[in-house]
Scaffold this active site. Sequence first.
Site, PDB file in Angstrom:
ATOM      1  N   GLY A  29       0.993   2.206  -7.469  1.00  0.00           N
ATOM      2  CA  GLY A  29       0.127   2.459  -8.619  1.00  0.00           C
ATOM      3  C   GLY A  29       0.306   3.847  -9.189  1.00  0.00           C
ATOM      4  O   GLY A  29       0.375   4.029 -10.408  1.00  0.00           O
ATOM      5  N   ASP A  57       0.821  -1.225   0.000  1.00  0.00           N
ATOM      6  CA  ASP A  57       0.000   0.000   0.000  1.00  0.00           C
ATOM      7  C   ASP A  57       0.849   1.267   0.000  1.00  0.00           C
ATOM      8  O   ASP A  57       0.415   2.309   0.483  1.00  0.00           O
ATOM      9  CB  ASP A  57      -0.951   0.030   1.221  1.00  0.00           C
ATOM     10  CG  ASP A  57      -1.736  -1.253   1.385  1.00  0.00           C
ATOM     11  OD1 ASP A  57      -2.399  -1.654   0.413  1.00  0.00           O
ATOM     12  OD2 ASP A  57      -1.675  -1.853   2.473  1.00  0.00           O
ATOM     13  N   HIS A  73      -4.092  -1.486  -6.371  1.00  0.00           N
ATOM     14  CA  HIS A  73      -3.493  -0.205  -6.728  1.00  0.00           C
ATOM     15  C   HIS A  73      -4.598   0.829  -6.854  1.00  0.00           C
ATOM     16  O   HIS A  73      -5.611   0.586  -7.509  1.00  0.00           O
ATOM     17  CB  HIS A  73      -2.761  -0.289  -8.075  1.00  0.00           C
ATOM     18  CG  HIS A  73      -1.479  -1.046  -8.020  1.00  0.00           C
ATOM     19  ND1 HIS A  73      -0.756  -1.196  -6.869  1.00  0.00           N
ATOM     20  CD2 HIS A  73      -0.766  -1.680  -8.985  1.00  0.00           C
ATOM     21  CE1 HIS A  73       0.340  -1.900  -7.136  1.00  0.00           C
ATOM     22  NE2 HIS A  73       0.346  -2.205  -8.407  1.00  0.00           N
ATOM     23  N   ARG A 102       2.122 -28.924  -6.818  1.00  0.00           N
ATOM     24  CA  ARG A 102       2.014 -29.432  -8.194  1.00  0.00           C
ATOM     25  C   ARG A 102       0.648 -30.044  -8.478  1.00  0.00           C
ATOM     26  O   ARG A 102       0.506 -30.985  -9.257  1.00  0.00           O
ATOM     27  CB  ARG A 102       3.153 -30.425  -8.487  1.00  0.00           C
ATOM     28  CG  ARG A 102       4.520 -29.755  -8.517  1.00  0.00           C
ATOM     29  CD  ARG A 102       5.644 -30.744  -8.458  1.00  0.00           C
ATOM     30  NE  ARG A 102       5.704 -31.380  -7.156  1.00  0.00           N
ATOM     31  CZ  ARG A 102       6.615 -32.274  -6.797  1.00  0.00           C
ATOM     32  NH1 ARG A 102       7.545 -32.648  -7.661  1.00  0.00           N
ATOM     33  NH2 ARG A 102       6.605 -32.806  -5.604  1.00  0.00           N
TER      34      ARG A 102
END
EC number: 6.3.4.4
Length: 416
Positions: A18, A14, A42, A140
């Site tokens: 962005g 945070d 973002h 897997r």
Amino acid sequence: MSKADIIVGIQWGDEGKGKVVDKLCENYDFVCRSAGGHNAGHTIWVNGVRYALHLMPSGVLHPRCINIIGNGVVVSPEVLIAEMAQFENLKGRLYISDRAHLNLKHHSLIDIAKEKLKGKNAIGTTGKGIGPSYADKINRTGHRVGELLEPQRLCEALIKDFEANKTFFEMLEIEIPSAEELLADLKRFNEILTPYITDTTRMLWKALDEDKRVLLEGAQGSMLDIDHGTYPYVTSSSTISAGTLTGLGLNPKEAGNIIGIVKAYATRVGNGAFPTEDKGEDGEKIAQIGKEIGVSTGRKRRCGWFDAVAVRYTARLNGLDALSLMKLDVLDGFEKIKICRAYEYKGMEIDYIPSDLENVQPIYEEMDGWDKVFGIKDYDLLPENAKKYIARLEELAGVKVKYISTSPERDDTIIL
């Protein structure tokens, strides 16, 4: 041949990655997400309009950028499709790695159920199923985005998985979807997402060979890294610069400049060690002014003072070339501002991160505050005390500041 520049958060997420990526996107041909899922968020403000992105790279707001969701991401088709609906003309501008793992509804149900079972020892996950998705990958037993190209085969494989784990699902009181319901969802995902699924690693290799400008966008923050963060209160993937490379199929020699994104204070969502948390009036004031609410969860963020010990640690982990200092304006009007320069740990003063970070106490120094930096775009116009604060952060972190954000708006950024 060009190199890929990297943006990483260096606190607990945070930090404002962005906005930085959005600001820089105009200079890049490709913007790429490398890890995490829709637990990451973002927030970008453009002309007063708020965009909340969770899976889409921030370059989606720039028409000339090609956006890549890499192999290291866990992709929720449902969330991605909803996010894509906000934008037009994405074909040719968005690509999803066929090697990225799928994050499906049962993953989030497992996540929520397991958190409830832990009670007071819960990690504080977002409940988005990211951990269970990565667990399937490591075991897997996971399924990849490329399998959406054959929905019938994927449906049959998932039903077999559900049957094999029937006792586990019953214990967690999770209802297994019917084959008909599951196939209908998978066919819908196939119809919408097929044009975007490709081998993104080869695409990026070709881009670098052709001297295209590539930006790698990290998710969350370095103190949440699965190996180097505050374990077990961490995310399930690598959040440092090295992780962005593996999450996109690039090698270390292909890394360019690495920029660390850091708030002028500190925040954290969820549980876990947070040495500089302020539970008093100052912490509440920071939360209110900074609008510290999680983009993905809506949860209130814990707030506190700048932790220079943690930032120095993550600066070295990431090999930073520069810092981008975010939300400096949130500290406008504080008479005194604290910086954690060291820790008290087992009767000693230390300047490093121990593995049991919950046992440290912060050692603070205080600096005089300033009146207002909000909206300033010229470094010379900053108040002297703000300049002194920035200089002290650089000194303690061992890295120079290149960008300073003075409001949520894209253009309110000082470039040094």
